[in-house]
Design a protein around this motif. Structure first.
Motif, mmCIF file in Angstrom:
data_model
loop_
_atom_site.group_PDB
_atom_site.id
_atom_site.type_symbol
_atom_site.label_atom_id
_atom_site.label_comp_id
_atom_site.label_asym_id
_atom_site.label_seq_id
_atom_site.Cartn_x
_atom_site.Cartn_y
_atom_site.Cartn_z
ATOM 1 N N ILE A 287 6.485 17.700 -22.025
ATOM 2 C CA ILE A 287 6.958 18.553 -21.060
ATOM 3 C C ILE A 287 6.422 18.314 -19.704
ATOM 4 C CG2 ILE A 287 7.957 20.289 -22.627
ATOM 5 C CD1 ILE A 287 5.637 22.184 -21.727
ATOM 6 N N GLU A 288 6.971 18.713 -18.511
ATOM 7 C CA GLU A 288 6.360 18.526 -17.131
ATOM 8 C C GLU A 288 5.274 19.490 -17.159
ATOM 9 O OE1 GLU A 288 9.959 19.589 -15.166
ATOM 10 O OE2 GLU A 288 10.792 17.351 -15.151
ATOM 11 N N PRO A 289 4.311 18.921 -16.717
ATOM 12 C CA PRO A 289 2.912 19.615 -16.813
ATOM 13 C C PRO A 289 3.149 20.964 -15.698
ATOM 14 C CG PRO A 289 2.472 17.488 -16.147
ATOM 15 C CD PRO A 289 4.203 17.654 -16.353
ATOM 16 N N GLU A 290 4.076 21.119 -14.760
ATOM 17 C CA GLU A 290 3.980 22.427 -14.019
ATOM 18 C C GLU A 290 4.840 23.246 -14.437
ATOM 19 O OE1 GLU A 290 7.221 19.148 -12.632
ATOM 20 O OE2 GLU A 290 5.012 19.271 -12.943
ATOM 21 N N ASP A 291 5.416 23.301 -15.670
ATOM 22 C CA ASP A 291 6.288 24.318 -16.468
ATOM 23 C C ASP A 291 5.641 25.084 -17.315
ATOM 24 O OD1 ASP A 291 8.405 25.549 -17.267
ATOM 25 O OD2 ASP A 291 9.815 23.891 -17.632
ATOM 26 N N ALA A 292 4.926 25.957 -16.495
ATOM 27 C CA ALA A 292 4.007 27.211 -17.238
ATOM 28 C C ALA A 292 4.718 27.828 -18.245
ATOM 29 C CB ALA A 292 3.141 27.803 -16.244
ATOM 30 N N SER A 293 5.699 28.102 -17.989
ATOM 31 C CA SER A 293 6.539 29.344 -18.676
ATOM 32 C C SER A 293 7.133 28.486 -20.043
ATOM 33 C CB SER A 293 7.803 29.956 -18.105
ATOM 34 O OG SER A 293 8.754 29.093 -17.510
ATOM 35 N N LEU A 294 7.504 27.228 -19.996
ATOM 36 C CA LEU A 294 7.982 26.506 -20.999
ATOM 37 C C LEU A 294 6.697 26.199 -21.959
ATOM 38 C CD1 LEU A 294 10.103 25.255 -22.758
ATOM 39 C CD2 LEU A 294 9.848 23.290 -21.354
ATOM 40 N N ARG A 295 5.641 25.860 -21.242
ATOM 41 C CA ARG A 295 4.303 25.681 -22.108
ATOM 42 C C ARG A 295 4.121 26.743 -22.892
ATOM 43 N NH1 ARG A 295 1.403 21.488 -22.078
ATOM 44 N NH2 ARG A 295 2.215 20.770 -20.174
#
Length: 145
Positions: free
Chosen positions: A29-37
């Motif tokens: 996943i895109e590294p900046e997508d904290a909520s998805l992480r």
């Protein structure tokens, strides 16, 4: 009707497959997508907890654990595993789509195990797991979209 040994071992394999797929998605996943992480990490923790419950149930029933029992049948219940994740980071939409597929396949898999259950306890155990997957799926479809 499938033996309790077989259904529990297939469930254990399914949780390992699920954890592997969640980990693959998490890595792409895109590294900046904290909520998805955070969502993926929460789902992975839930899957680990489920795996621990299944392993405890196996130990309590003192079954011998042959390696790779019916693994091919288990993997075939998760057709989304065949999706190539590509070469770059996964967009949020693609990642959520793959997660939704995994949730749907997991719910269906555990419903099928419940239908094969040899006893009432095992039936309810797998229905409870399937119900949890359906709640996750509902959350993904309503809260996130």
């Amino acid at each position: 009707m499938t033996s309790p040994t077989s259904t529990l071992l297939m469930a254990e394999q399914a949780t390992r497959i699920r954890m592997g797929q969640l980990q693959r998605i998490l890595e792409w996943i895109e590294p900046e997508d904290a909520s998805l992480r955070d969502l993926l990490e929460e789902m992975a923790a839930d899957t680990r907890m489920r795996r621990d419950l299944i392993e405890l149930k196996i130990r309590q029933t003192s079954f011998l654990r042959p390696r790779n029992l019916e693994l091919k049948n288990v993997r075939s219940s998760f057709p989304s595993l065949s999706h190539d994740l590509g070469e770059g980071p996964l967009s949020r939409d693609i990642a959520l789509y793959l997660i939704e597929l995994l949730e749907e396949e997991s719910a269906t898999f555990y419903q099928e195990l419940a239908q094969q259950a040899a006893d009432e306890t095992t039936l309810h155990f797998f229905l409870e797991i399937s119900g949890g997957e359906l709640k996750h799926l509902d959350y993904l479809r309503t809260a996130l979209f």
